[in-house]
Design a protein around this motif. Structure first.
Motif, PDB file in Angstrom:
ATOM      1  N   SER A   1       0.826  -1.211   0.000  1.00  0.00           N
ATOM      2  CA  SER A   1       0.000   0.000   0.000  1.00  0.00           C
ATOM      3  C   SER A   1       0.857   1.256   0.000  1.00  0.00           C
ATOM      4  O   SER A   1       0.575   2.230  -0.718  1.00  0.00           O
ATOM      5  CB  SER A   1      -0.935   0.003   1.217  1.00  0.00           C
ATOM      6  OG  SER A   1      -1.871  -1.036   1.139  1.00  0.00           O
TER       7      SER A   1
ATOM      8  N   ASP B   1      -7.765  -1.919  -4.268  1.00  0.00           N
ATOM      9  CA  ASP B   1      -8.453  -0.943  -3.427  1.00  0.00           C
ATOM     10  C   ASP B   1      -8.443  -1.417  -1.991  1.00  0.00           C
ATOM     11  O   ASP B   1      -9.019  -2.466  -1.661  1.00  0.00           O
ATOM     12  CB  ASP B   1      -9.894  -0.754  -3.913  1.00  0.00           C
ATOM     13  CG  ASP B   1     -10.651   0.276  -3.087  1.00  0.00           C
ATOM     14  OD1 ASP B   1     -10.045   0.938  -2.239  1.00  0.00           O
ATOM     15  OD2 ASP B   1     -11.869   0.413  -3.319  1.00  0.00           O
TER      16      ASP B   1
ATOM     17  N   MET C   1       2.303   1.798  -3.447  1.00  0.00           N
ATOM     18  CA  MET C   1       1.316   2.335  -4.392  1.00  0.00           C
ATOM     19  C   MET C   1       1.122   3.829  -4.184  1.00  0.00           C
ATOM     20  O   MET C   1       0.981   4.585  -5.151  1.00  0.00           O
ATOM     21  CB  MET C   1      -0.009   1.580  -4.270  1.00  0.00           C
ATOM     22  CG  MET C   1       0.032   0.194  -4.880  1.00  0.00           C
ATOM     23  SD  MET C   1      -1.618  -0.575  -5.052  1.00  0.00           S
ATOM     24  CE  MET C   1      -1.917  -1.060  -3.361  1.00  0.00           C
ATOM     25  N   ARG C   2       1.113   4.278  -2.943  1.00  0.00           N
ATOM     26  CA  ARG C   2       0.989   5.715  -2.686  1.00  0.00           C
ATOM     27  C   ARG C   2       2.229   6.463  -3.151  1.00  0.00           C
ATOM     28  O   ARG C   2       2.139   7.592  -3.634  1.00  0.00           O
ATOM     29  CB  ARG C   2       0.731   5.958  -1.195  1.00  0.00           C
ATOM     30  CG  ARG C   2      -0.627   5.513  -0.724  1.00  0.00           C
ATOM     31  CD  ARG C   2      -0.972   6.096   0.630  1.00  0.00           C
ATOM     32  NE  ARG C   2      -0.092   5.621   1.678  1.00  0.00           N
ATOM     33  CZ  ARG C   2      -0.323   4.541   2.426  1.00  0.00           C
ATOM     34  NH1 ARG C   2      -1.409   3.814   2.211  1.00  0.00           N
ATOM     35  NH2 ARG C   2       0.523   4.190   3.378  1.00  0.00           N
ATOM     36  N   ARG C   3       3.370   5.857  -3.010  1.00  0.00           N
ATOM     37  CA  ARG C   3       4.627   6.483  -3.406  1.00  0.00           C
ATOM     38  C   ARG C   3       4.799   6.540  -4.923  1.00  0.00           C
ATOM     39  O   ARG C   3       5.426   7.470  -5.443  1.00  0.00           O
ATOM     40  CB  ARG C   3       5.785   5.697  -2.773  1.00  0.00           C
ATOM     41  CG  ARG C   3       7.166   6.267  -3.011  1.00  0.00           C
ATOM     42  CD  ARG C   3       8.138   5.599  -2.067  1.00  0.00           C
ATOM     43  NE  ARG C   3       9.528   5.913  -2.346  1.00  0.00           N
ATOM     44  CZ  ARG C   3      10.558   5.530  -1.596  1.00  0.00           C
ATOM     45  NH1 ARG C   3      10.346   4.816  -0.505  1.00  0.00           N
ATOM     46  NH2 ARG C   3      11.794   5.850  -1.910  1.00  0.00           N
ATOM     47  N   HIS C   4       4.234   5.570  -5.636  1.00  0.00           N
ATOM     48  CA  HIS C   4       4.357   5.491  -7.093  1.00  0.00           C
ATOM     49  C   HIS C   4       2.960   5.388  -7.717  1.00  0.00           C
ATOM     50  O   HIS C   4       2.586   4.352  -8.270  1.00  0.00           O
ATOM     51  CB  HIS C   4       5.205   4.282  -7.489  1.00  0.00           C
ATOM     52  CG  HIS C   4       6.551   4.228  -6.841  1.00  0.00           C
ATOM     53  ND1 HIS C   4       7.608   5.006  -7.257  1.00  0.00           N
ATOM     54  CD2 HIS C   4       7.017   3.486  -5.800  1.00  0.00           C
ATOM     55  CE1 HIS C   4       8.670   4.730  -6.512  1.00  0.00           C
ATOM     56  NE2 HIS C   4       8.337   3.828  -5.617  1.00  0.00           N
ATOM     57  N   PRO C   5       2.169   6.446  -7.617  1.00  0.00           N
ATOM     58  CA  PRO C   5       0.755   6.357  -8.031  1.00  0.00           C
ATOM     59  C   PRO C   5       0.557   6.069  -9.509  1.00  0.00           C
ATOM     60  O   PRO C   5      -0.529   5.632  -9.905  1.00  0.00           O
ATOM     61  CB  PRO C   5       0.199   7.734  -7.648  1.00  0.00           C
ATOM     62  CG  PRO C   5       1.387   8.640  -7.613  1.00  0.00           C
ATOM     63  CD  PRO C   5       2.512   7.790  -7.111  1.00  0.00           C
ATOM     64  N   ARG C   6       1.550   6.290 -10.334  1.00  0.00           N
ATOM     65  CA  ARG C   6       1.415   6.019 -11.760  1.00  0.00           C
ATOM     66  C   ARG C   6       1.942   4.644 -12.149  1.00  0.00           C
ATOM     67  O   ARG C   6       1.923   4.292 -13.334  1.00  0.00           O
ATOM     68  CB  ARG C   6       2.148   7.098 -12.567  1.00  0.00           C
ATOM     69  CG  ARG C   6       1.580   8.498 -12.366  1.00  0.00           C
ATOM     70  CD  ARG C   6       2.311   9.514 -13.228  1.00  0.00           C
ATOM     71  NE  ARG C   6       1.777  10.867 -13.041  1.00  0.00           N
ATOM     72  CZ  ARG C   6       2.226  11.938 -13.656  1.00  0.00           C
ATOM     73  NH1 ARG C   6       3.243  11.841 -14.513  1.00  0.00           N
ATOM     74  NH2 ARG C   6       1.692  13.131 -13.412  1.00  0.00           N
TER      75      ARG C   6
END
Length: 287
Positions: A234, A280, A237-242
Motif C-alpha cells: 500500500s 483498493d 502504491m501511494r509512493r508510485h501512483p502512476r
C-alpha cells in the motif's frame, strides 16, 4: 466497514489477549488448519508447471492480500473487535522483542528440537497441535536468528531498495526477476548463503522452524509478517501512483511464462478474484 490494523507494538494488553483468543478459537474449530492447507496447495516454485499464484510471481502480493483478508474476516466473525496487527521487522528486530512474549506469540524454540515451549501456541498447552504440515512434526518450532547460520532481519535500507523501485514487476516474472518491486520485496536474490534471502523471504528464514516452506501458516506470526508486507505494498502504491500492476495484459503465446502468471484482469484461484480487485484497500487503514 473501515477498520484499523495496528502495529503489534502498539496493541494494548487486552487487544493482544483478544487476538490470541480468536486465533485459538479458529484452531479449535478446525478453520485455522484450512488456511494452512490452502497455503500448502498454492506453494509452487518456478520450475513447476501450471499457473503460479502465491510465490515467485506477480500475484504474490494480491494473492496474499486476499488470503490475509479471508483470515481476518474469519477472526472478526469470532470477535468483531479483532484485526490482524502487523510486525515491522525493521524495528522490532530482536529475539527479546515483546512480540515474542508469553502473552502473545510465545518465544523461541528450545535448542534440542526447536520446539516452542512458552506462550499460547506451545504444544504443551494442548491448544496448538500441528495437524497439517509437510513433515511429521506435531509441535510449533522456531529457530530465531538461526544461530548455527546467523542472519539478521532486513534493515530499513534493505527495504528502501525495494520501495524506491517504480516498476511493479519485470520479465521473466518469477524468482529470477532482477528488479521490480514485487521480487525485491518478496526477496528472491542471486548469490549463496544468506545473501539469497532478502526482505519477506529473509524474515521467514530468520524465524525458521515452521516458518520455512509451504506450511509456514502453522506459525501465527505468519499473519503479522504478511500484514506488514501488505502494508508495504500500500505504501509503495501511494509512493508510485502512476505505477500499476504488471503484467497488465496476458502474456502472449510463445512467452515462457504464458499461462503461468496472472495479468491484471485474470482470475486468481481459489477465489476467481483478479489482481485488479485487490488494489483498493479503502476498507482498512493502518497506524
Amino acid at each position: 466497514m473501515a477498520y484499523v490494523r495496528k502495529n503489534q507494538r502498539d496493541l494494548t494488553a487486552a487487544e493482544r489477549r483478544r487476538f490470541v483468543a480468536a486465533v485459538l478459537e479458529l484452531k479449535r474449530r478446525g478453520t485455522y488448519d484450512d488456511f494452512v492447507r490452502r497455503h500448502i496447495d498454492f506453494y509452487r516454485a518456478d520450475g513447476e508447471g501450471g499457473l503460479r499464484l502465491a510465490h515467485g510471481t506477480p500475484t504474490f502480493l494480491p494473492w496474499h492480500r486476499r488470503f490475509l483478508l479471508d483470515f481476518e474476516r474469519a477472526l472478526r466473525r469470532i470477535d468483531p473487535s479483532v484485526t490482524v496487527p502487523y510486525w515491522d521487522w525493521t524495528r522490532d528486530n530482536s529475539t527479546t522483542s515483546s512480540l515474542w512474549g508469553a502473552d502473545f506469540m510465545g518465544g523461541n524454540g528450545r535448542r534440542a528440537d526447536l520446539q516452542v515451549t512458552t506462550g499460547p501456541f506451545a504444544y504443551s498447552g494442548g491448544r496448538w497441535p500441528i495437524a497439517v504440515a509437510m513433515t511429521e512434526i506435531r509441535f510449533l518450532t522456531r529457530d530465531l536468528g538461526r544461530p548455527r547460520e546467523p542472519l539478521a532481519l532486513p534493515t530499513p535500507a534493505d527495504l528502501e531498495r525495494a520501495m524506491r523501485d517504480p516498476v511493479y514487476d519485470v520479465s521473466p516474472w518469477n524468482s529470477t526477476s532482477g528488479s521490480g518491486f514485487r521480487n525485491l520485496l518478496e526477496g528472491w536474490a542471486p548469490g549463496v548463503g544468506n545473501a539469497r534471502w532478502q526482505n519477506h523471504n529473509r524474515v521467514h528464514r530468520w524465524v525458521g522452524g515452521m516458518m520455512l516452506g509451504g506450511a509456514s501458516v502453522n506459525d501465527p506470526v505468519f499473519w503479522l509478517h504478511h500484514a506488514f508486507v501488505d502494508l508495504l505494498w500500500s505504501r509503495w502504491m501511494r509512493r508510485h501512483p502512476r505505477s500499476g500492476y504488471r503484467p497488465a495484459e496476458p502474456l502472449p503465446p510463445g512467452d515462457l511464462q504464458h499461462g503461468r502468471v496472472a495479468a491484471l484482469h485474470e482470475p486468481m484461484d481459489p477465489w476467481r478474484v483478479t489482481p485488479a480487485d485487490m488494489l483498493d484497500v479503502s476498507h482498512e487503514s493502518r497506524t
